[in-house]
Every structure is written in structure tokens, then in C-alpha cells.
Design a protein around this motif. Structure first.
Motif, PDB file in Angstrom:
ATOM      1  N   VAL A  75       3.349   3.889  -9.346  1.00 38.93           N
ATOM      2  CA  VAL A  75       3.242   3.335  -8.056  1.00 38.93           C
ATOM      3  C   VAL A  75       3.378   1.753  -8.474  1.00 38.93           C
ATOM      4  CG1 VAL A  75       2.155   3.063  -5.840  1.00 38.93           C
ATOM      5  CG2 VAL A  75       2.179   5.262  -6.989  1.00 38.93           C
ATOM      6  N   ALA A  76       4.009   1.054  -7.869  1.00 39.36           N
ATOM      7  CA  ALA A  76       3.999  -0.345  -7.792  1.00 39.36           C
ATOM      8  C   ALA A  76       3.145  -0.960  -6.818  1.00 39.36           C
ATOM      9  CB  ALA A  76       5.529  -1.053  -7.730  1.00 39.36           C
ATOM     10  N   VAL A  77       2.552  -2.084  -7.263  1.00 42.05           N
ATOM     11  CA  VAL A  77       1.341  -2.519  -6.283  1.00 42.05           C
ATOM     12  C   VAL A  77       1.306  -3.955  -6.705  1.00 42.05           C
ATOM     13  CG1 VAL A  77      -0.318  -2.079  -8.232  1.00 42.05           C
ATOM     14  CG2 VAL A  77      -0.952  -2.295  -5.879  1.00 42.05           C
ATOM     15  N   SER A  78       0.891  -4.786  -5.386  1.00 44.90           N
ATOM     16  CA  SER A  78       0.508  -6.259  -5.742  1.00 44.90           C
ATOM     17  C   SER A  78      -0.632  -6.356  -6.513  1.00 44.90           C
ATOM     18  CB  SER A  78       0.340  -6.727  -4.371  1.00 44.90           C
ATOM     19  OG  SER A  78       1.779  -6.760  -3.434  1.00 44.90           O
ATOM     20  N   SER A  79      -0.560  -6.811  -7.465  1.00 47.24           N
ATOM     21  CA  SER A  79      -1.484  -6.787  -8.482  1.00 47.24           C
ATOM     22  C   SER A  79      -2.864  -7.418  -8.213  1.00 47.24           C
ATOM     23  CB  SER A  79      -1.513  -7.445  -9.884  1.00 47.24           C
ATOM     24  OG  SER A  79      -0.880  -8.928  -9.649  1.00 47.24           O
ATOM     25  N   CYS A  80      -3.118  -8.224  -7.114  1.00 49.23           N
ATOM     26  CA  CYS A  80      -4.349  -8.522  -6.669  1.00 49.23           C
ATOM     27  C   CYS A  80      -5.093  -7.540  -5.931  1.00 49.23           C
ATOM     28  CB  CYS A  80      -3.920  -9.625  -5.701  1.00 49.23           C
ATOM     29  SG  CYS A  80      -2.967  -9.372  -4.042  1.00 49.23           S
ATOM     30  N   LEU A  81      -4.285  -6.573  -5.535  1.00 46.11           N
ATOM     31  CA  LEU A  81      -5.082  -5.224  -4.929  1.00 46.11           C
ATOM     32  C   LEU A  81      -5.648  -4.563  -5.744  1.00 46.11           C
ATOM     33  CD1 LEU A  81      -2.185  -4.375  -2.335  1.00 46.11           C
ATOM     34  CD2 LEU A  81      -3.987  -5.928  -1.946  1.00 46.11           C
ATOM     35  N   LEU A  82      -5.655  -4.803  -7.096  1.00 45.46           N
ATOM     36  CA  LEU A  82      -6.298  -4.035  -8.220  1.00 45.46           C
ATOM     37  C   LEU A  82      -7.446  -4.788  -8.903  1.00 45.46           C
ATOM     38  CD1 LEU A  82      -3.486  -1.750  -9.780  1.00 45.46           C
ATOM     39  CD2 LEU A  82      -5.189  -1.163  -7.965  1.00 45.46           C
ATOM     40  N   GLY A  83      -7.686  -5.982  -8.263  1.00 51.64           N
ATOM     41  CA  GLY A  83      -8.656  -7.131  -8.702  1.00 51.64           C
ATOM     42  C   GLY A  83      -8.335  -7.996  -9.829  1.00 51.64           C
ATOM     43  N   GLU A  84      -6.880  -8.045  -9.919  1.00 54.34           N
ATOM     44  CA  GLU A  84      -6.455  -9.184 -10.780  1.00 54.34           C
ATOM     45  C   GLU A  84      -6.644 -10.505  -9.856  1.00 54.34           C
ATOM     46  OE1 GLU A  84      -2.686  -8.630 -12.676  1.00 54.34           O
ATOM     47  OE2 GLU A  84      -3.170  -6.532 -13.325  1.00 54.34           O
ATOM     48  N   LEU A 123      13.499  -1.088 -11.031  1.00 50.12           N
ATOM     49  CA  LEU A 123      12.406  -0.489 -10.267  1.00 50.12           C
ATOM     50  C   LEU A 123      12.511   1.096 -10.662  1.00 50.12           C
ATOM     51  CD1 LEU A 123       9.765  -1.438  -9.156  1.00 50.12           C
ATOM     52  CD2 LEU A 123      10.727  -1.158  -6.742  1.00 50.12           C
ATOM     53  N   ASP A 124      11.647   1.703 -11.156  1.00 48.69           N
ATOM     54  CA  ASP A 124      11.635   3.319 -11.294  1.00 48.69           C
ATOM     55  C   ASP A 124      10.208   3.743 -11.116  1.00 48.69           C
ATOM     56  OD1 ASP A 124      12.409   5.778 -11.614  1.00 48.69           O
ATOM     57  OD2 ASP A 124      12.078   5.574 -13.877  1.00 48.69           O
ATOM     58  N   VAL A 125       9.998   3.747  -9.644  1.00 48.44           N
ATOM     59  CA  VAL A 125       8.648   4.199  -8.982  1.00 48.44           C
ATOM     60  C   VAL A 125       8.778   5.007  -8.008  1.00 48.44           C
ATOM     61  CG1 VAL A 125       7.627   2.051  -9.861  1.00 48.44           C
ATOM     62  CG2 VAL A 125       8.418   2.019  -7.571  1.00 48.44           C
ATOM     63  N   ASP A 126       7.735   5.612  -7.599  1.00 46.07           N
ATOM     64  CA  ASP A 126       7.493   6.607  -6.651  1.00 46.07           C
ATOM     65  C   ASP A 126       6.919   6.199  -5.143  1.00 46.07           C
ATOM     66  OD1 ASP A 126       8.455   8.918  -8.271  1.00 46.07           O
ATOM     67  OD2 ASP A 126       6.335   8.439  -9.358  1.00 46.07           O
ATOM     68  N   GLY A 127       6.357   4.765  -5.471  1.00 41.44           N
ATOM     69  CA  GLY A 127       6.171   4.148  -4.163  1.00 41.44           C
ATOM     70  C   GLY A 127       5.491   2.816  -4.471  1.00 41.44           C
ATOM     71  N   TYR A 128       5.226   2.087  -3.322  1.00 37.94           N
ATOM     72  CA  TYR A 128       4.983   0.610  -3.360  1.00 37.94           C
ATOM     73  C   TYR A 128       3.742   0.189  -2.504  1.00 37.94           C
ATOM     74  CZ  TYR A 128       5.792  -4.264  -5.413  1.00 37.94           C
ATOM     75  OH  TYR A 128       5.984  -5.575  -5.844  1.00 37.94           O
ATOM     76  N   VAL A 129       2.746  -0.503  -2.997  1.00 35.62           N
ATOM     77  CA  VAL A 129       1.936  -0.891  -2.037  1.00 35.62           C
ATOM     78  C   VAL A 129       1.842  -2.345  -2.215  1.00 35.62           C
ATOM     79  CG1 VAL A 129      -0.460  -0.894  -1.265  1.00 35.62           C
ATOM     80  CG2 VAL A 129       0.466   1.216  -2.409  1.00 35.62           C
ATOM     81  N   PHE A 130       2.375  -3.177  -1.083  1.00 36.26           N
ATOM     82  CA  PHE A 130       2.238  -4.711  -0.726  1.00 36.26           C
ATOM     83  C   PHE A 130       1.155  -5.311  -0.224  1.00 36.26           C
ATOM     84  CE2 PHE A 130       6.873  -3.377  -0.903  1.00 36.26           C
ATOM     85  CZ  PHE A 130       7.351  -4.313  -1.908  1.00 36.26           C
TER      86      PHE A 130
END
Length: 321
Positions: free
Chosen positions: A12-21, A98-105
Motif C-alpha cells: 500500500v502506497a501512503v503519504s509518508s507523513c501519515l506514518l509519522g515521518e 507503481l505496483d501497489v494494491d492501494g494508496y492512502v493520500f
């Protein structure tokens, strides 16, 4: 008995700030507890911060979308630097690989927002709040069937459950089609997903079945592409209370139950239809009976375990159907 599904840990791609970066404009983060705690155990993250990737750093000058004749431009607020072309070039590069199963922006971001991003006029007032961020817009346009959400919308129980279900379904399909599958493997995969697909889109489920039916005579790449597209189209349609009820009744009809247990199941299904209990109640009861009756076809349906049970995403009570 349906053969086991392939191992499928979603990417899953994600805006990295959402994981605490610490990549936000102010040098901070926007850590989301559901993503970084609950979901983190079950997915592999592909962390992306477009602003950092084009060299802006953190902290940095704030950005916004501004109206222009050729479409919204991504501008720095103080120095008036136009970053649109740099951001679009990055998005095109990322989208191609991009080779992912979802993306959270990240919600509301002028780069990553997917809903309600304002575009400002020359006088500094918002002219339109119905836009996507520059980066997210190109990613979504390049991958229209990819499950996407922002962290704000994932606070809604129904949207959260729908997004996670799609992500895990995409991952299982990717695991199958990326391996050395044979026609019988596709048949088994489709059979195991029958109830889940019927809860979303019965018409396209039958279309998917027609693709499976020719898997042994059509070229492998052609079958893979056709099945992937229709499967993802089915999962993009929201499941409804009515279609869930049809699936539950269909599964009940395949079980050998005494009158008392059948009456109990009917009552629970009707309670779900009326919006009195969550979907987890009838599905748990059906799965229990399927195990007790050794009804493998029902027991092994992906519908009953579309994602890890520990996520407990079916515990919300829907509106009456």
C-alpha cells in the motif's frame, strides 16, 4: 473443497507523513493511528512524500493551488515559485512504476489531496473546493481502478471497511496472477471469491465468469489482463445491504440446518437488513455453521474473511437496506 488462496500481503502506497515521518511543511508529521498501528501489522508500506522527492525539504514554504487559464498551478505562497511541472513529472514517473494494491493520500494537501482541495484566485480567495492535488490527480488518472482514500475519509467506518476489503482483494489477485498460475488456479480463485463478488456487482461477476471459462483456450496474458480488469471493476462497486442479504441467504441455503438453527439465522439476517446488527453477526454465525456442517464451499469463501479478522471492520451497523 476449494484450494487455498495464494499468500497475499498487500503493498500500500501512503503519504509518508501519515506514518509519522517528519516531512510536513512545518517539520512535523500527521501520524494516523489506524494506519500506523492497526493496519501496519498486515501490509507493506510504500512511503511517498512528493514534496520531499522534488527537493523541497522540511520544514518548507507552504504551497497552494492557484487558478490559471491552463488549469490549477502549484505555487509557493511567499516566493511565488511555480512547482507544477516538477510535480507532474514526478507523478508521471511514480505512476509508471507503481505496483501497489492501494494508496492512502494526505487529505486536503495541494499535492496529495483527493477531495476538496481549494484553488485560489488572484485576490487570495478560494474559487473552487472540488479539486485534487497535482500529484494525486495524475496517480489516480493513471490507475483508475486502484483503491484510494485519504486518512480523513478512513475515519468513516463504512469507507474504511470498503477500502481495506478492496486492498486485500487486489493483493490476492496480484499474488495469483504474478505466479505460475494454471487455468484451474483461476477457476478456484474465482470460485472462492464468488460470494464476495456477488455482494458488489452480480452482473460483472458473471462477466468475470465468462473470462474464466475461456482460460484454457485463450492466451495467458490476455486472460490475465481481462480478469484483472473485470475483477477490479467489481470490487470498485460498493457492496450494499441488499446484496449482502442475498449472499447471506444464498450461503444459508447451502447448509444443512435443523429448523431451530435455520430460524435463528433468518432472524439474524433480517436484523442486519433492518439495521439492528452489523454484518459481522450473520457472517460469524454462518461461518460457524459451515464449519460445524463441514460445508467447505461456504466455509472457504473469501466473503467471510476478506481481510484479517483482527481488524474488526464489519462491526459498524449499516443503515437499513
Amino acid at each position: 473443497m476449494i484450494t487455498a488462496m495464494p499468500d497475499a500481503r498487500p503493498r500500500v502506497a501512503v503519504s509518508s507523513c501519515l506514518l509519522g515521518e517528519l516531512v510536513r511543511y512545518n517539520g512535523g508529521h500527521s501520524r494516523d493511528r489506524f494506519l500506523s498501528d492497526a493496519l501496519d501489522r498486515y501490509v507493506d508500506w510504500v512511503r511517498i512524500c512528493p514534496e520531499m522527492e522534488i527537493g523541497l525539504g522540511a520544514p518548507r514554504e507552504t504551497l497552494r493551488l492557484e487558478a490559471a487559464a491552463e488549469g490549477p498551478r502549484l505555487m509557493t505562497r511567499a516566493t511565488r515559485t511555480d512547482l507544477t511541472d516538477r510535480m507532474r513529472a514526478l507523478a508521471a514517473e511514480r505512476a509508471a512504476a507503481l505496483d501497489v494494491d492501494g494508496y492512502v493520500f494526505k487529505a486536503k494537501s495541494p499535492t496529495c489531496g483527493i477531495h476538496g482541495v481549494p484553488v485560489y484566485r488572484a485576490d487570495g480567495q478560494p474559487a473552487d473546493r472540488r479539486n485534487r492535488g497535482v500529484f494525486a490527480d495524475l496517480i489516480i488518472g493513471s490507475h483508475p481502478l486502484l483503491p484510494v482514500e485519504d486518512e480523513g475519509r478512513l475515519h468513516d467506518a463504512l469507507l474504511r471497511e470498503s477500502f481495506v476489503e478492496r486492498v486485500f482483494a487486489h493483493a490476492r489477485l496480484r499474488a495469483l496472477l504474478s505466479g505460475d498460475w494454471r487455468p484451474r488456479d483461476l477457476v478456484a480463485f474465482h470460485a472462492r471469491h464468488k460470494m464476495q463478488l456477488l455482494a458488489h456487482d452480480p452482473l460483472r461477476y458473471r462477466e468475470a465468469g465468462r473470462v474464466v471459462a475461456v482460460a484454457g483456450v485463450r492466451p495467458r496474458e490476455e486472460v490475465s489482463a481481462a480478469y484483472r480488469e473485470v475483477f477490479q471493476q467489481v470490487m470498485a462497486v460498493k457492496a450494499t445491504v441488499g446484496r449482502n442479504v442475498n449472499v447471506l441467504q444464498h450461503c444459508m441455503g447451502m447448509l444443512v440446518l435443523d429448523p431451530t438453527r435455520r430460524a435463528d439465522l433468518v432472524e439474524v439476517i433480517e436484523s442486519y437488513r433492518a439495521g439492528l446488527v452489523p454484518l459481522s453477526v450473520p457472517t460469524t454465525l454462518l461461518r460457524h455453521h459451515a464449519r460445524g456442517e463441514a460445508a467447505e464451499y461456504v466455509r472457504d469463501q473469501s466473503y467471510f474473511s476478506p481481510y484479517p479478522d483482527d481488524l474488526r471492520l464489519r462491526n459498524h451497523v449499516p443503515a437499513a437496506g
